[in-house]
Enzyme design. Structure first.
Site, PDB file in Angstrom:
ATOM      1  N   LEU A   1      31.522  37.626  37.621  1.00 40.91           N
ATOM      2  CA  LEU A   1      30.861  37.447  38.913  1.00 40.91           C
ATOM      3  C   LEU A   1      31.038  38.649  39.822  1.00 40.91           C
ATOM      4  O   LEU A   1      30.333  38.798  40.814  1.00 40.91           O
ATOM      5  CB  LEU A   1      31.403  36.197  39.615  1.00 40.91           C
ATOM      6  CG  LEU A   1      31.152  34.856  38.911  1.00 40.91           C
ATOM      7  CD1 LEU A   1      31.834  33.731  39.671  1.00 40.91           C
ATOM      8  CD2 LEU A   1      29.659  34.584  38.789  1.00 40.91           C
TER       9      LEU A   1
ATOM     10  N   GLY B   1      41.385  42.375  41.373  1.00 41.83           N
ATOM     11  CA  GLY B   1      41.065  41.699  40.128  1.00 41.83           C
ATOM     12  C   GLY B   1      39.583  41.542  39.916  1.00 41.83           C
ATOM     13  O   GLY B   1      38.759  41.999  40.704  1.00 41.83           O
TER      14      GLY B   1
ATOM     15  N   GLY C   1      36.909  43.197  42.351  1.00 36.23           N
ATOM     16  CA  GLY C   1      37.489  43.528  43.640  1.00 36.23           C
ATOM     17  C   GLY C   1      38.606  44.524  43.456  1.00 36.23           C
ATOM     18  O   GLY C   1      38.825  45.060  42.369  1.00 36.23           O
ATOM     19  N   GLY C   2      39.335  44.784  44.556  1.00 33.97           N
ATOM     20  CA  GLY C   2      40.399  45.766  44.493  1.00 33.97           C
ATOM     21  C   GLY C   2      41.563  45.317  43.628  1.00 33.97           C
ATOM     22  O   GLY C   2      42.260  46.133  43.035  1.00 33.97           O
TER      23      GLY C   2
ATOM     24  N   ASP D   1      39.761  41.295  56.181  1.00 32.12           N
ATOM     25  CA  ASP D   1      38.660  41.925  55.442  1.00 32.12           C
ATOM     26  C   ASP D   1      37.427  41.035  55.486  1.00 32.12           C
ATOM     27  O   ASP D   1      36.765  40.820  54.478  1.00 32.12           O
ATOM     28  CB  ASP D   1      39.077  42.197  53.997  1.00 32.12           C
ATOM     29  CG  ASP D   1      38.113  43.156  53.291  1.00 32.12           C
ATOM     30  OD1 ASP D   1      37.405  43.906  53.997  1.00 32.12           O
ATOM     31  OD2 ASP D   1      38.056  43.150  52.057  1.00 32.12           O
TER      32      ASP D   1
ATOM     33  N   VAL E   1      36.513  38.649  38.990  1.00 32.06           N
ATOM     34  CA  VAL E   1      36.222  37.224  39.104  1.00 32.06           C
ATOM     35  C   VAL E   1      35.194  36.836  38.046  1.00 32.06           C
ATOM     36  O   VAL E   1      34.168  37.500  37.893  1.00 32.06           O
ATOM     37  CB  VAL E   1      35.689  36.873  40.506  1.00 32.06           C
ATOM     38  CG1 VAL E   1      35.437  35.374  40.612  1.00 32.06           C
ATOM     39  CG2 VAL E   1      36.686  37.304  41.571  1.00 32.06           C
TER      40      VAL E   1
END
Length: 745
Positions: A23, A29, A26-27, A139, A31
């Site tokens: 999906l 991990g 990110g920084g 964030d 998804v």
């Protein structure tokens, strides 16, 4: 080349969830969409393999679970399960079947009217719930707001912190530029007010499809957030007034989440907020005829309003000026009429010089701010003074020196169209100065810091160069940029370095006379050249290498400047003892070795900028080569086994034919067939024994009939995989060879 692991996620099972597809990354991990045995779905976040051994990253990953569980489930994606002690920690959270706000606005366009207002109320409600749980998200951005059918959900608490521990960590500033508050960019202690600022920036994006502080470069975006006004064009009232208040540079002046929610619910009527202050727009749109409501002194104290400011409409023939400014000035503090080296010193003007009957106010075509039409200069000694930071000034040069000392106050002047208009009227009309650039007062200011630097450099070139209160002589820049590590780790100092590493600023600072004349301009030219060279290398790699085609690598000008000012710090990035990374670094660094300054600095910055791509390519290389080796070895073993199976099958078939001789020999023996009958009978017995032996051997060595058939299918599958894997490995090796040619040429 795409990461092949995403093609095989259906084969992985994490915590009882079968991973269907990726999906997003990110920084911390990646998804995946996961499916449980009962058919329910979840968003499964896996910590990146490279971070799995990092205890600090494991701690942050665990904090994400803790923070999300503290917040009411109605406004966030609830945590379903997690395992933080396994080799590769994972979190399973509620799967939101809907787009992110970022994707929705890009695909369907901005929101407006009641739809926008509903979105604002829903997200502000979520923000209030998050803060009531003692959490600061830090964030909040369109990518972290999922639009579910029953309302928006806030996701990704990966860098959230509890309110009681909101200091910036040693690892540096975290967040997304464009949605970060000024105090977040400057590395100050953070409060829940940063989320209110981010929320307002998100709403501007939702209403207009662009950021609240748009700019072409990272440096200019940071500069505009720190010292420029937000672009609220296209946002309608009453939301525009709320957003302007939430985007205040002063964190204490922003409403908290409950007060914000009350303002949104109250609507345009301006109902009383929980703070006891009637809702009053903090920044009324141009042309508004709204009546100003003056809150009580007690209410102003609670919300941080300056009680000395009088809210009233200015006369139509003068620029809007705070009429209390003169009353606050200590009459004994009067700046001198000049100093040694003052350029363009003239008799002074007044902070309320618009009241001086020397011309009419005309609207600026570019910014909409009023400015005074040129008039006959006032004779020396008759021009009124200009008031700045509690003092009166009688010449522009002394004012410029004071503005350099009190940079923050100067930024407020240039960031306010009305204040800037008054200053321009004093400079141009009262003093009759013809030397300073009129565009400082007549155009919209996107970067107030650059405007202050230009104002000071034009009026007082004899002063040492300063920017945002920091000494900016070449020796000072060498000292500041001596350690490039903040630029690589994202520490707070990096933002200041990014703001300084701009050719347009360096050219402004070059107007100051110093021990190295022309040094800032030369640095600006070299920075321009090195940045172009570094970006050209990145573009060529993306154009000619298959694995780089989807990359968007750009060099950091601040890192370029760090390498130019301190060439001894120009060292290759670490490879983490990863041979695949080391190969890429060795190849790319050849461009640095083969060039001279400033080009070498641009190439070095390009290599550092490309490290995320290099690590991704290294992972892909390990996967493809490892998979190729695995499939090749498996293929060879399968081929040997299937060959053996086939030989056994052939031997068994021969034995079956030989068994026919057994009954034939037996019949001939009864008929007294003599020796031939005995031969056939013996041959039949031997064939029978052979068939039994071959069958037993085949079963022991190769398994049953089903397993042997499966092995044949596996061999066919491996034969189909090998060409693809061979091609993939070949492309990787071809990329390495082509990169070697590019960087060596």
């Amino acid at each position: 080349m795409d990461d092949p692991r995403s093609q095989d996620t259906h084969q992985s099972v994490i915590g009882g969830y079968r991973l269907l597809r990726s999906l997003g990354r990110g920084g911390f991990g990646e998804v995946f969409l996961g499916e449980a045995e009962d058919g329910s779905r979840a968003a499964v976040k896996l910590l990146h393999v490279g971070w799995a051994e990092d205890q600090d990253m494991r701690r942050r990953f665990a904090a994400e679970v803790e923070q999300a569980r503290r917040v009411s489930e109605f406004c966030v994606a609830r945590i379903l399960d997690a395992d933080l002690e396994t080799e590769r920690p994972w979190i399973a959270s509620e799967f939101i079947d809907g787009p992110t706000l970022q994707d929705s606005v890009q695909d369907e366009g901005p929101r407006s009217g009641s739809e926008l207002h509903r979105l604002a109320v829903s997200t502000a409600t979520a923000l209030a719930a998050i803060h009531s749980a003692g959490v600061v998200h830090r964030d909040l951005k369109p990518d972290n707001i999922m639009l579910a059918a029953d309302g928006p959900r806030v996701i990704d608490f990966g860098i959230a912190r509890a309110v009681e521990a909101t200091s910036v960590t040693a690892s540096g500033v975290v967040g997304t530029i464009g949605y970060m508050a000024p105090e977040q960019l400057e590395g100050a202690r953070l409060t829940a007010a940063v989320d209110v600022f981010s929320w307002a920036a998100v709403m501007v994006f939702a209403a207009t499809g662009r950021e609240a502080f748009p700019a072409p470069t990272q440096a200019s975006r940071i500069a505009r957030i720190l010292g420029g006004a937000p672009d609220l064009d296209g946002v309608t009232r009453p939301l525009v007034d709320v957003l302007a208040e939430c985007l205040n540079k002063d964190a204490d002046a922003r409403p908290d989440a409950p007060a914000l929610l009350q303002r949104l619910i109250a609507g345009p009527s301006g109902a009383t907020s929980p703070t006891g202050v009637r809702s009053v727009p903090s920044a009324v749109a141009e042309g508004s005829d709204a009546t100003t409501v003056t809150p009580t002194p007690e209410a102003m104290t609670r919300v941080g309003v300056d009680r000395t400011r009088v809210a009233e409409h200015p006369p139509t023939d003068i620029a809007p000026v705070d009429p209390t400014r003169v009353a606050r000035v200590d009459p004994t503090r009067v700046a001198g009429t000049g100093s040694a080296g003052t350029v363009g010193a003239r008799p002074a003007g007044s902070a309320v010089s618009a009241a001086h009957p020397q011309g009419a106010i005309a609207p600026s075509r570019s910014s909409g701010a009023p400015f005074r039409a040129p008039a006959t200069p006032t004779p020396p000694g008759l021009a009124p003074p200009y008031h700045f930071a509690g003092s009166r000034f009688q010449d522009a040069g002394t004012l410029a020196e004071a503005m350099q000392r009190d940079w923050a106050a100067a930024v407020r002047v240039f960031n306010d169209p009305a204040e800037r208009s008054v200053l321009g009227a004093w400079i141009m009309d009262d003093l009759g100065d013809t030397t300073i650039d009129r565009s400082l007062f007549r155009r919209q200011v996107d970067d107030a810091n650059l405007a202050v630097a230009s104002f000071v450099s034009q009026l007082r070139p004899d002063l040492p160069p300063v920017f945002r209160g920091r000494a900016a002589a070449l020796s000072d820049l060498r000292f500041l940029f001596a350690d490039p590590r903040p630029l690589l780790t994202g520490a707070p100092q990096a933002n200041e370095m990014v703001l300084l590493a701009r050719p347009e600023l360096l050219r402004i600072l070059d107007a100051h006379r110093g021990p190295e004349p022309g040094a800032h301009r030369a640095l600006a030219e070299n920075l321009d050249r090195a940045e172009r060279v570094g970006n050209a290398l990145c573009a060529r790699l993306a154009q000619e290498l298959d694995g780089w085609r989807s990359t968007r690598v750009t060099v950091n000008p601040a890192l370029v400047m760090a390498f130019m000012l301190n060439p001894d710090r120009m060292t290759p990035p670490g490879d983490g003892r990863d041979s695949a990374v080391a190969d890429w670094v060795d190849i790319l660094w050849r461009s640095v070795i083969g060039a001279e300054l400033p080009d070498s600095a641009g190439y070095a910055a390009a290599v550092h900028a490309a490290m995320p791509t290099v690590h991704a390519l290294a992972r892909q290389r390990r996967y493809w080569e490892g998979r190729y080796s695995e499939v090749s070895a498996t293929h060879e073993a399968l081929e040997d086994k299937v060959t053996f199976q086939r030989r056994m099958h052939g031997a068994l078939q021969a034995c079956k034919y030989g068994i026919v001789a057994l009954p034939v020999g037996f019949v001939l023996g009864l008929a007294d067939g003599g020796g031939f009958a005995e031969f056939l009978f013996g041959l039949g017995v031997l064939a029978l024994v052979g068939a039994l032996g071959v069958s037993l051997t085949n079963r022991v060595m190769c398994g049953g009939a089903a397993r042997r058939a499966q092995r044949v299918m596996e061999l066919q599958h491996s034969r189909q995989q090998l060409p693809q894997l061979t091609t993939g490995v070949g492309r990787i090796r071809s990329d390495l060879e082509r990169a070697r040619q590019i960087t060596s040429g």
